[in-house]
Enzyme design. Structure first.
Site, PDB file in Angstrom:
ATOM      1  N   ASP A 172       0.848  -1.206   0.000  1.00  0.00           N
ATOM      2  CA  ASP A 172       0.000   0.000   0.000  1.00  0.00           C
ATOM      3  C   ASP A 172       0.884   1.256   0.000  1.00  0.00           C
ATOM      4  OD1 ASP A 172      -2.265   1.590   0.209  1.00  0.00           O
ATOM      5  OD2 ASP A 172      -2.748   1.013   2.274  1.00  0.00           O
TER       6      ASP A 172
ATOM      7  N   TYR B  68      -1.029  -8.327   7.665  1.00  0.00           N
ATOM      8  CA  TYR B  68      -2.279  -8.973   8.100  1.00  0.00           C
ATOM      9  C   TYR B  68      -2.109 -10.439   8.483  1.00  0.00           C
ATOM     10  CZ  TYR B  68      -5.230  -4.889   7.139  1.00  0.00           C
ATOM     11  OH  TYR B  68      -5.835  -3.646   7.168  1.00  0.00           O
TER      12      TYR B  68
END
Ligand code: AR6
Length: 171
Positions: free
Chosen positions: A35, A122
């Site tokens: 990201d 994550y």
């Protein structure tokens, strides 16, 4: 193995495809990992557009322009955080790939590059995540023949090898 699938080891921001996929968070306002790399490479206009989107639910996907990237489009999706496997992580991860295809088809795109969604911060176990990614994309490619190229972009040789091994199982 599907001839529409390619494996690349490197930086997804450099790829010349219709859309690269971002493994974002619910805010869509940037972060670390892939990201951060995508926002840095695309430039500040990407954040301006993302601010207008109102975030993104886990498993969903939203389209923006690619700005300074070679890829004209970015499809942002939000993978599940790994909580041990009993929290619908697999269903949500599969839904990310489905949602990305939905956006790509709606925008009449033909080629898409995916990072290993959820496999970094994550915490999704890589082998399991890659099995879902490859299995789901192979099904989706049959349903949507207009998508003629999918790249799985790894950021390490170890991840690259896991994709190779998973693809061998589907030959
Ligand atoms: N090109 C290709 N793959 C990359 C790149 C790159 N430039 N950089 C990292 N990867 P992660 P997540 C790989 O953590 O687990 C962000 O802060 C990386 O090695 O980027 O879905 C978001 O804002 C790993 O294999 O995404 C969210 O808060 C994979 O991309 C959170 O992280 C995904 O790792 C999302 O976590």
């Amino acid at each position: 193995m599907s001839s529409q699938i390619e494996l690349v080891c490197g930086d997804i921001t450099q790829l010349d495809v219709d859309a690269i996929v971002n493994a974002a968070n619910n805010s869509l306002l940037g972060g670390g990992g892939v990201d951060g790399a995508i926002h840095a490479a695309a430039g500040p206009q990407l954040l301006d557009e993302c601010r207008s989107l109102g975030g993104c639910e886990t498993g969903e996907a939203k389209l923006t322009r690619g700005y300074r990237l070679k890829a004209p489009w970015i499809i942002h999706t939000v993978g599940p955080v790994w909580y041990g496997g009993d929290d619908q992580e697999a269903e949500m991860l599969e839904q990310c790939y489905r949602s990305v295809f939905g956006q790509a088809v709606a925008a009449q795109l033909n080629s898409v590059a995916f990072p290993a969604i959820s496999c970094g911060v994550y915490g999704y176990p890589a082998k399991e995540a890659i099995a879902i990614a490859v299995g789901t994309v192979l099904k989706l490619l049959k349903t949507y023949p207009q998508i003629d190229k999918v790249i799985f972009c790894s950021f390490s040789q170890e991840m690259h090898r896991l994709y190779q091994e998973e693809l061998k199982l589907h030959r």
